[in-house]
Structures are given as C-alpha cells and as structure tokens.
Design an enzyme around this catalytic site. Structure first.
Site, PDB file in Angstrom:
ATOM      1  N   ARG A  91      57.532  10.146  12.178  1.00 44.83           N
ATOM      2  CA  ARG A  91      56.144   9.749  11.901  1.00 44.83           C
ATOM      3  C   ARG A  91      55.349   9.860  13.204  1.00 44.83           C
ATOM      4  NH1 ARG A  91      54.985   4.586   8.490  1.00 44.83           N
ATOM      5  NH2 ARG A  91      53.075   5.760   8.163  1.00 44.83           N
ATOM      6  N   ASP A 234      48.302   0.841  15.348  1.00 45.30           N
ATOM      7  CA  ASP A 234      49.413   1.793  15.504  1.00 45.30           C
ATOM      8  C   ASP A 234      49.346   2.519  16.837  1.00 45.30           C
ATOM      9  OD1 ASP A 234      49.005   1.428  12.428  1.00 45.30           O
ATOM     10  OD2 ASP A 234      51.068   2.059  12.770  1.00 45.30           O
TER      11      ASP A 234
HETATM   12  O1  MRU Z   1      51.918   3.406   7.272  1.00 48.18           O
HETATM   13  P1  MRU Z   1      52.355   2.059   7.764  1.00 48.18           P
HETATM   14  O2  MRU Z   1      52.624   1.074   6.679  1.00 48.18           O
HETATM   15  O3  MRU Z   1      53.500   2.171   8.767  1.00 48.18           O
HETATM   16  O4  MRU Z   1      51.117   1.547   8.578  1.00 48.18           O
HETATM   17  C1  MRU Z   1      51.151   0.294   9.170  1.00 48.18           C
HETATM   18  C2  MRU Z   1      49.874  -0.143   9.730  1.00 48.18           C
HETATM   19  O5  MRU Z   1      48.926   0.569   9.850  1.00 48.18           O
HETATM   20  C3  MRU Z   1      49.844  -1.540  10.216  1.00 48.18           C
HETATM   21  O6  MRU Z   1      48.576  -2.094  10.062  1.00 48.18           O
HETATM   22  C4  MRU Z   1      50.214  -1.581  11.669  1.00 48.18           C
HETATM   23  O7  MRU Z   1      51.397  -0.910  11.961  1.00 48.18           O
HETATM   24  C5  MRU Z   1      50.261  -3.000  12.017  1.00 48.18           C
HETATM   25  S1  MRU Z   1      51.226  -3.529  13.349  1.00 48.18           S
HETATM   26  C6  MRU Z   1      52.598  -4.190  12.603  1.00 48.18           C
END
Ligand code: MRU
Length: 355
Positions: A91, A234
């Site tokens: 990712r 992120d």
């Molecule tokens: O696609 P995801 O579910 O991995 O995205 C997560 C987010 O955007 C969260 O808001 C972010 O990682 C928050 S910090 C734990």
C-alpha cells in the site's frame, strides 16, 4: 483495549507467526488471523484484513521479521531484499509502513545477528507506538470539554493502530476521565471504516455515539451540532499538508467555513519530511469493487457481498485525499499539540526526528 473483557492488540507476533484481528469481517465476527509467513502478511495488508497507518506500521515490521526468520542462511539478504520490496509494494500512502520496514531493515543490516536484531527492533518500535498513541490521547483529551460533540472520519481508533488509536485516543481518555462527550462517526464509504470499525470500538468502550452518512457533516456543522473534529493521518508533509482517508478534505473545508476546530492526531512516525507539500504524497487508487459492492450480514446472520450500484457502471476509487495545512487547527502528537506549519514541524524535527 478490551474485547469482551479481554485485552487485545490489533497486531502481535509470536515467533514466526503474526496475529491480526480480521478487520474485514468486523463488526459481524471477531476473529484472529494467524499469518505464518511474510507473503500471507502482505496479503493481509493488500486485502485490508489489517489497515490503518499505525497498524500497517506494525504489520509491515513483523512481515519483515518473518522474512528474516524464513530466509535461508546462505542467501539471507537476497531473500530479505525481495521481501522488503514486496512489503513496500502493498500500500503506497501510509508512510508508517515504509518507516517500519526501513527502521527494521537498517537496524538488522548494521548488526552481526540480523535475524535477532530485526525482532528486537520491531518489538521496540511497536512498544514505542503504543506509548505514543496513549500520549496523543492525553494531550488531545485536554481539547475535549464536558458536553462536547466531536466528529471523526474513517477509523483512527485502536484497530487502526496497535492500541489506543490516534483520533479516538483522546476520546477514550476523556470518556474514562468522566467527561461527557458524544461522537459522530462518519460512515466512511466505500469500506465503512467509520460505521463498522469506529462505531464498534466506541460501543465496546461505552462512548455515546451515532453513525452519520458521509454527506451529513456539513449540515450538522451548520446547525452548530459539532464542536470539534479530530481525524487521523496517513502521511503529513513537512508543511503540514495531511493525507487521510478520502472524504477528510471535504470535512476540513466545511469545518473551516463553519468555524469548527479541525485537528489531526498522529505520531511522529506519520511525518514525512521528504514530502515538501501534499502534492508529493502518492494517493492510493483502489479497485472499483469496493464501491460497486458492499458486504454485510443478512437476516440469518450470513455474511454476504452484494452489488449496490447500477449493473455495468464503473467506479473510480481514490483511497485518500490531502487536506491543506491552512485548514488544520493543530496536530496532536505524542510530544504535544503543534500548529500545522513548516516552522513548527521543523522544530519538531530538530528536537525529536533527526534526519
Ligand atoms: O485505508 P485505511 O483504512 O488504511 O485508511 C486509514 C485511514 O485513513 C485512517 O484515518 C488513518 O490511518 C488513521 S491513523 C490510525
């Protein structure tokens, strides 16, 4: 945090096995997945069995440890280098994943016993991240006053970390301290991290809350029903621009318009000083099936995936967006709450981050 009275972490390791709470089937089933090798852990990341920046940090570190443990002794670095590339390709947006892989790899590379060093470093990093998220909660809780209504987007709770959470950690600390708060959880289409994961977490902790449709935030703000918004992150660029789950940007714009303070909560590991601004942040494009289909349970409790869009139509599915620093009231870190600007982030770097 506790599930049915028992302490759980989102991700943990026992020897060569990595254990992960299966987030894809929550809140309908609570199951633990045992990943026995780094390829299975990579698959858990790409399929979002584990997700959330800080949980990805731990999962990626442990995946690399698995690679070290699996590698043939006479060809260790070829095996590990290949694994490193595969883990980094899972990712692209959450910088924590890259931070973890680099940290564990570099430490092992500089050690006379790389296999042992990778394990020690991964555990050290995960322990630090738990401490950091608790500290974020303590600093952030100071912003939360009795009677406040708080909106949050996506899942930035303990499931998105190893424990505590980023955006939700202040809410847990405030609630445990007896403050009366109410949380509006954006459902967060298409994967429903808010309606499925945040709501489940809040329910477990007994925090009063409601799930709201993604497009309801601005309306509630216009009615004065939101006192404060906190989201996770992120990747934070060196000027404070912040990438978070798609939909965050719209909320930040609405919050600015209606004068609602908008905070980002993230540990130092989420800052990427190589990105000068949000323009440098790579945004993950995910498959269209996540938009076209939804998974849930039917009346008989059977897990089902159903088409929810016009048959034959295609979808576009950007996973994240970037909120410009000027829309952010402050960044809640484990070192305190800082303004989202180049000077403050530079200061943070000088004090704590190094090169
Ligand atoms: O696609 P995801 O579910 O991995 O995205 C997560 C987010 O955007 C969260 O808001 C972010 O990682 C928050 S910090 C734990």
């Amino acid at each position: 945090m506790k599930v049915n009275g028992q302490d759980f972490k989102t991700v943990w390791r026992e020897g060569a096995s990595v254990f992960l709470i299966e987030q894809n089937i929550l809140p309908f089933e609570f199951k633990i997945f045992e990943s026995k090798n780094y390829i299975q852990t990579c698959l858990a990341i790409t399929t979002m069995l584990v997700r959330g920046a800080i949980a990805l940090e731990a999962a990626a570190a442990y995946a690399l440890v698995q690679a070290f443990l699996e590698a043939p002794t006479n060809d260790l670095w070829n095996y590990v280098d290949k694994a490193k590339k595969e883990i980094e390709a899972t990712r692209p947006t959450a910088v924590n994943l890259f931070y973890a892989v680099k940290r564990v790899y570099d430490t092992a590379k500089n050690s006379i016993d790389p296999v042992a060093a990778s394990q020690v470093e991964a555990e050290k990093m995960v322990a630090e991240s738990i401490t950091a998220t608790k500290k974020i909660g303590e600093y952030g809780a100071e912003l939360l006053k009795d009677g406040m209504n708080i909106e949050t987007h996506c899942n930035a709770g303990w499931l998105g970390c190893v424990d505590w959470g980023t955006a939700l950690s202040p809410m847990y600390i405030a609630h445990r301290a007896g403050k009366k708060i109410f949380v509006y959880a954006d459902e967060t289409r298409p994967r429903g991290q808010g309606s499925r994961l945040t709501a489940w977490e809040l329910q477990n902790e007994g925090v009063p809350h409601a799930i709201i449709p993604d497009n309801a935030g601005a309306h509630l703000m216009s009615q004065g029903k939101i006192d404060l918004m906190i989201v996770g992150a992120d990747r934070i660029a060196s000027n404070g621009d912040t990438a978070n789950k798609i939909g965050t940007l719209e909320k930040a714009i609405a919050a600015k318009y209606f004068g609602v303070p908008f905070y980002v909560a993230a540990p130092l590991a989420t800052f990427d000083l190589h990105c000068l601004s949000g323009k440098d942040i790579k945004i993950e494009e995910r498959g269209e099936d996540e938009v076209l289909f939804q998974t849930g349970v039917d009346e008989a409790g059977q897990l089902k995936k159903v088409l929810v869009c016009s048959p034959g139509s295609h979808a576009i599915n950007p996973g994240f967006d970037v909120t410009p620093a000027e829309l952010i009231s402050g960044i809640i870190t484990e070192k305190g709450i800082i303004p989202a600007n180049t000077e403050s982030i530079k200061q943070l770097q000088l004090l704590f981050l190094g090169d």
